[in-house]
Each structure stands twice: as structure tokens, then as C-alpha cells.
Motif scaffolding. Structure first.
Motif, PDB file in Angstrom:
ATOM      1  N   THR A  65       0.832  -1.209   0.000  1.00 36.70           N
ATOM      2  CA  THR A  65       0.000   0.000   0.000  1.00 36.70           C
ATOM      3  C   THR A  65       0.864   1.255   0.000  1.00 36.70           C
ATOM      4  O   THR A  65       0.593   2.209  -0.736  1.00 36.70           O
ATOM      5  CB  THR A  65      -0.935  -0.001   1.225  1.00 36.70           C
ATOM      6  OG1 THR A  65      -1.869  -1.083   1.108  1.00 36.70           O
ATOM      7  CG2 THR A  65      -1.710   1.307   1.317  1.00 36.70           C
ATOM      8  N   ASP A  66       1.916   1.273   0.817  1.00 40.34           N
ATOM      9  CA  ASP A  66       2.778   2.457   0.907  1.00 40.34           C
ATOM     10  C   ASP A  66       3.373   2.816  -0.455  1.00 40.34           C
ATOM     11  O   ASP A  66       3.351   3.985  -0.874  1.00 40.34           O
ATOM     12  CB  ASP A  66       3.914   2.211   1.899  1.00 40.34           C
ATOM     13  CG  ASP A  66       3.429   2.036   3.333  1.00 40.34           C
ATOM     14  OD1 ASP A  66       2.288   2.443   3.621  1.00 40.34           O
ATOM     15  OD2 ASP A  66       4.192   1.499   4.150  1.00 40.34           O
ATOM     16  N   ILE A  69       0.679   4.189  -2.871  1.00 41.01           N
ATOM     17  CA  ILE A  69       0.301   5.569  -2.545  1.00 41.01           C
ATOM     18  C   ILE A  69       1.371   6.537  -3.049  1.00 41.01           C
ATOM     19  O   ILE A  69       1.062   7.586  -3.633  1.00 41.01           O
ATOM     20  CB  ILE A  69       0.106   5.738  -1.028  1.00 41.01           C
ATOM     21  CG1 ILE A  69      -1.091   4.907  -0.531  1.00 41.01           C
ATOM     22  CG2 ILE A  69      -0.063   7.209  -0.665  1.00 41.01           C
ATOM     23  CD1 ILE A  69      -2.430   5.368  -1.012  1.00 41.01           C
ATOM     24  N   THR A  70       2.638   6.179  -2.846  1.00 36.11           N
ATOM     25  CA  THR A  70       3.731   7.030  -3.307  1.00 36.11           C
ATOM     26  C   THR A  70       3.710   7.178  -4.824  1.00 36.11           C
ATOM     27  O   THR A  70       3.892   8.285  -5.368  1.00 36.11           O
ATOM     28  CB  THR A  70       5.080   6.456  -2.854  1.00 36.11           C
ATOM     29  OG1 THR A  70       5.139   6.463  -1.423  1.00 36.11           O
ATOM     30  CG2 THR A  70       6.246   7.265  -3.404  1.00 36.11           C
ATOM     31  N   ASP A  84      -8.179   4.303   0.377  1.00 32.03           N
ATOM     32  CA  ASP A  84      -7.471   3.109   0.823  1.00 32.03           C
ATOM     33  C   ASP A  84      -8.451   2.231   1.587  1.00 32.03           C
ATOM     34  O   ASP A  84      -8.859   2.553   2.698  1.00 32.03           O
ATOM     35  CB  ASP A  84      -6.284   3.482   1.716  1.00 32.03           C
ATOM     36  CG  ASP A  84      -5.570   2.260   2.288  1.00 32.03           C
ATOM     37  OD1 ASP A  84      -5.832   1.127   1.814  1.00 32.03           O
ATOM     38  OD2 ASP A  84      -4.745   2.431   3.210  1.00 32.03           O
ATOM     39  N   THR A  88      -4.844  -1.144   6.438  1.00 31.94           N
ATOM     40  CA  THR A  88      -3.738  -0.290   6.852  1.00 31.94           C
ATOM     41  C   THR A  88      -3.866   0.065   8.333  1.00 31.94           C
ATOM     42  O   THR A  88      -4.963   0.295   8.842  1.00 31.94           O
ATOM     43  CB  THR A  88      -3.733   0.998   6.007  1.00 31.94           C
ATOM     44  OG1 THR A  88      -3.527   0.652   4.638  1.00 31.94           O
ATOM     45  CG2 THR A  88      -2.639   1.951   6.458  1.00 31.94           C
ATOM     46  N   ASP A  92      -0.740   5.017  10.046  1.00 34.66           N
ATOM     47  CA  ASP A  92      -0.105   5.272   8.756  1.00 34.66           C
ATOM     48  C   ASP A  92      -0.963   6.136   7.842  1.00 34.66           C
ATOM     49  O   ASP A  92      -0.472   6.651   6.829  1.00 34.66           O
ATOM     50  CB  ASP A  92       0.201   3.947   8.044  1.00 34.66           C
ATOM     51  CG  ASP A  92       1.222   3.105   8.787  1.00 34.66           C
ATOM     52  OD1 ASP A  92       2.048   3.689   9.509  1.00 34.66           O
ATOM     53  OD2 ASP A  92       1.187   1.864   8.659  1.00 34.66           O
ATOM     54  N   ASP A  93      -2.236   6.289   8.178  1.00 31.69           N
ATOM     55  CA  ASP A  93      -3.151   7.026   7.299  1.00 31.69           C
ATOM     56  C   ASP A  93      -2.774   8.497   7.179  1.00 31.69           C
ATOM     57  O   ASP A  93      -2.875   9.087   6.101  1.00 31.69           O
ATOM     58  CB  ASP A  93      -4.593   6.904   7.802  1.00 31.69           C
ATOM     59  CG  ASP A  93      -5.156   5.505   7.617  1.00 31.69           C
ATOM     60  OD1 ASP A  93      -4.866   4.891   6.577  1.00 31.69           O
ATOM     61  OD2 ASP A  93      -5.882   5.035   8.503  1.00 31.69           O
ATOM     62  N   HIS A  96      -0.075   9.007   4.641  1.00 33.06           N
ATOM     63  CA  HIS A  96      -0.587   8.855   3.284  1.00 33.06           C
ATOM     64  C   HIS A  96      -1.363  10.104   2.859  1.00 33.06           C
ATOM     65  O   HIS A  96      -1.237  10.571   1.720  1.00 33.06           O
ATOM     66  CB  HIS A  96      -1.488   7.622   3.201  1.00 33.06           C
ATOM     67  CG  HIS A  96      -0.753   6.336   3.379  1.00 33.06           C
ATOM     68  ND1 HIS A  96      -1.384   5.156   3.717  1.00 33.06           N
ATOM     69  CD2 HIS A  96       0.571   6.033   3.264  1.00 33.06           C
ATOM     70  CE1 HIS A  96      -0.495   4.194   3.795  1.00 33.06           C
ATOM     71  NE2 HIS A  96       0.704   4.693   3.530  1.00 33.06           N
ATOM     72  N   GLU A  99       1.136  12.886   2.134  1.00 34.22           N
ATOM     73  CA  GLU A  99       1.886  12.664   0.902  1.00 34.22           C
ATOM     74  C   GLU A  99       1.038  13.010  -0.321  1.00 34.22           C
ATOM     75  O   GLU A  99       1.526  13.655  -1.262  1.00 34.22           O
ATOM     76  CB  GLU A  99       2.351  11.209   0.841  1.00 34.22           C
ATOM     77  CG  GLU A  99       3.232  10.885  -0.346  1.00 34.22           C
ATOM     78  CD  GLU A  99       3.793   9.475  -0.297  1.00 34.22           C
ATOM     79  OE1 GLU A  99       4.717   9.182  -1.074  1.00 34.22           O
ATOM     80  OE2 GLU A  99       3.292   8.651   0.525  1.00 34.22           O
ATOM     81  N   GLU A 109      -9.850   6.948   3.831  1.00 34.88           N
ATOM     82  CA  GLU A 109      -9.505   5.564   4.170  1.00 34.88           C
ATOM     83  C   GLU A 109     -10.751   4.881   4.707  1.00 34.88           C
ATOM     84  O   GLU A 109     -11.575   5.510   5.382  1.00 34.88           O
ATOM     85  CB  GLU A 109      -8.333   5.496   5.142  1.00 34.88           C
ATOM     86  CG  GLU A 109      -8.376   6.466   6.319  1.00 34.88           C
ATOM     87  CD  GLU A 109      -9.224   5.976   7.458  1.00 34.88           C
ATOM     88  OE1 GLU A 109      -9.429   4.746   7.563  1.00 34.88           O
ATOM     89  OE2 GLU A 109      -9.688   6.808   8.259  1.00 34.88           O
TER      90      GLU A 109
END
Length: 291
Positions: A65-66, A69-70, A84, A88, A92-93, A96, A99, A109
Motif C-alpha cells: 500500500t505504501d 500511494i507514493t 485506501d 492499513t 499510517d493514514d 498517506h 503525501e 480511508e
């Protein structure tokens, strides 16, 4: 609506099918060529969607997932929306969201529950994010949720959806463990001739009637003594995260903790510890444990 779906596995593929059946358009991407995907890359996915885009990410938590997203942060345009829907970890949301937000891309999310029954019965959806983004994705949520008023909630800001799903899964652990312990007690009693019938009788008129009880009854109909089931249950992380958060919040969660430890014990890590207990009983009390 038109929706991009990243991840066409057991959950993502079934969800995409339910969304299509509701009349929406899906452009699907998965790394596996035999997944039934519509495009072969993230770049192709973004190009195939009309702006402003809405993309649902349904991938395992962590690195898959990371990294996705990047990648999307560099491909999408201001005004696009990323959702998302994986498991997750809620902490961590925020990263994201930041970013994507740096590029003007919106973020929601969503904790999703429903498993393999979701395509037929619908999915319970717990969202976290801004009301405006929630309203924009509402047609997709309405397609996924069960019929009726329940099954969908905007739980709070970014992080709240996955936090809610974490707690949901912790409760699920405790309920499953209680059903397992009850069945085992029935099975080992000389008074009970047919534990499966007792379990099935609770499906109506009982305060413990539930979907999990229905599923246990189905499993017992297929395999009355559960001989085909290995005595091992993996834990996917959410209950462990809930216990950690509960400790930080000062909330006692003994049922969830016990259920979590039971799953960890089933994976074999306790064998050596129990050998030590048996050896010590023999040393100080002369107790002999028969194999």
C-alpha cells in the motif's frame, strides 16, 4: 461513477464485481496478468480515468500500500481522490494523506468487513476523512454496503475508519474465541450427545444469535467434528494493534487479549514454554505428564 480499482484479489475483485453490478464503471489494475485486469500498469490506469479521478486501493497493509500511494502521488492531479480500503494501520493514514495532499490529491480511508460473503450480502464500511470526499464517493459506498440504513459510517477524520475496523476485528477475535470455547466445552461433556445441534438451536431466540453463530453452524454441518480443520489460527495484526492502543489509552481489554494470545499459542510458540512448566511440575512435585 467511474472508479479505478487497484488490487483485484479475493476482496478487491469481488468488490469490483458488486460495484459493476450497481451500474458503475470499473477500470481495474493488478500486478497479476491473469487477474482479469483492464490495464497493465498504474500509468495506464490513470490515463484511462476521466478527471477528476477516484481510485480505490485494495492491497495488503504495509509496503504494497505504501509504495502504491507514493506512486499515485506522482501520477495523479489536484482534485483526484484516493481511497485506501485495505487493512492499513490507522497511524499510517496521516502520512498517506499528507503525501497525497502535498500534490493536491484528496484521501479517504475505509475499513471494510464482509469477507467472501460481501458480494452477496454487502460490505460494512467505516470511513475516515473529510465530509466532502465522503459525499463524493457515496455512490460507490452505496453500491458496496448492504441494503438498508446500516453498514456505512463516516467515523471521523483520516485514521478513524481504520481505527474503527481495528476495534471491529478485536471484537471479532473475542466473539470467535468464545464460540470456540463453548463448542469445545459441549464436545467434551458426556451429557451432550450432539454439540452441533445445541449450537444450531441458538440461532433463534437466543441472545447469542449472530452471523458468526450462523457460520459456525454451516461449518459443523459440513464437518460435524471439524476434523478437517487444523488447530491453528493466524492473527492478521488488527487485534494486536487494538491491544497496544488500549494499553496506551488505559482501557482494559482482557477478552481481546486472551483471544489474541490463544491464536498466537496455536501457532506453536508455546510448546517449549509448556515443556518447561511440565518439567518444573515434575521437579518440585513429582508430577508425571503422560504424552
Amino acid at each position: 461513477m467511474q472508479l479505478g480499482m487497484i488490487g483485484l484479489g479475493r476482496m478487491g475483485g469481488n468488490m469490483a464485481s458488486r460495484i459493476r453490478e450497481a451500474g458503475h464503471s470499473i477500470v481495474g489494475f493488478d500486478r497479476a496478468p491473469d487477474s482479469g485486469r483492464d490495464v497493465a500498469s498504474l500509468e495506464d490506469l490513470v490515463s484511462a480515468l476521466a478527471a477528476p479521478r477516484v481510485i480505490w486501493v485494495m492491497l495488503p497493509a504495509g509496503a504494497p500500500t505504501d509504495s502504491t500511494i507514493t506512486a499515485l502521488a506522482s501520477l495523479l492531479a489536484p482534485g483526484d481522490l484516493v481511497i485506501d480500503g485495505g487493512n492499513t494501520r490507522f497511524i499510517d493514514d496521516k502520512a498517506h494523506a499528507e503525501e497525497l495532499g502535498a500534490r493536491g490529491v484528496h484521501f479517504l480511508e475505509v475499513g471494510v468487513s464482509g469477507g467472501v460473503w460481501g458480494p452477496k450480502n454487502g460490505y460494512a464500511l467505516m470511513a475516515g476523512g473529510e465530509q466532502e470526499d465522503f459525499d463524493r464517493a457515496l455512490p460507490i459506498f452505496e453500491a458496496l454496503k448492504p441494503a438498508g440504513e446500516a453498514g456505512l459510517v463516516l467515523a471521523g477524520p483520516v485514521g478513524a475508519g481504520h481505527f474503527s475496523k481495528m476495534v471491529h476485528n478485536g471484537i471479532e477475535y473475542g466473539m470467535m474465541q468464545a464460540l470456540g470455547e463453548g463448542y469445545a466445552t459441549l464436545k467434551h461433556s458426556e451429557l451432550i450427545g450432539n454439540p452441533s445441534e445445541v449450537i444450531a438451536s441458538w440461532r433463534a431466540g437466543s441472545v447469542v444469535q449472530s452471523w458468526l453463530l450462523d457460520l459456525l453452524t454451516i461449518a459443523l454441518e459440513q464437518d460435524p467434528d471439524l476434523d478437517s480443520m487444523p488447530p491453528v489460527a493466524n492473527e492478521s495484526g488488527e487485534a494486536r494493534w487494538m491491544v497496544e492502543v488500549a494499553l496506551e489509552l488505559g482501557v482494559p481489554v482482557p477478552a481481546t487479549t486472551a483471544a489474541l494470545f490463544a491464536r498466537q499459542t496455536s501457532r506453536g510458540g508455546s510448546d517449549d514454554a509448556l515443556k518447561v512448566v511440565s518439567a518444573l511440575r515434575g521437579q518440585f512435585g513429582g508430577h508425571i505428564t503422560e504424552k
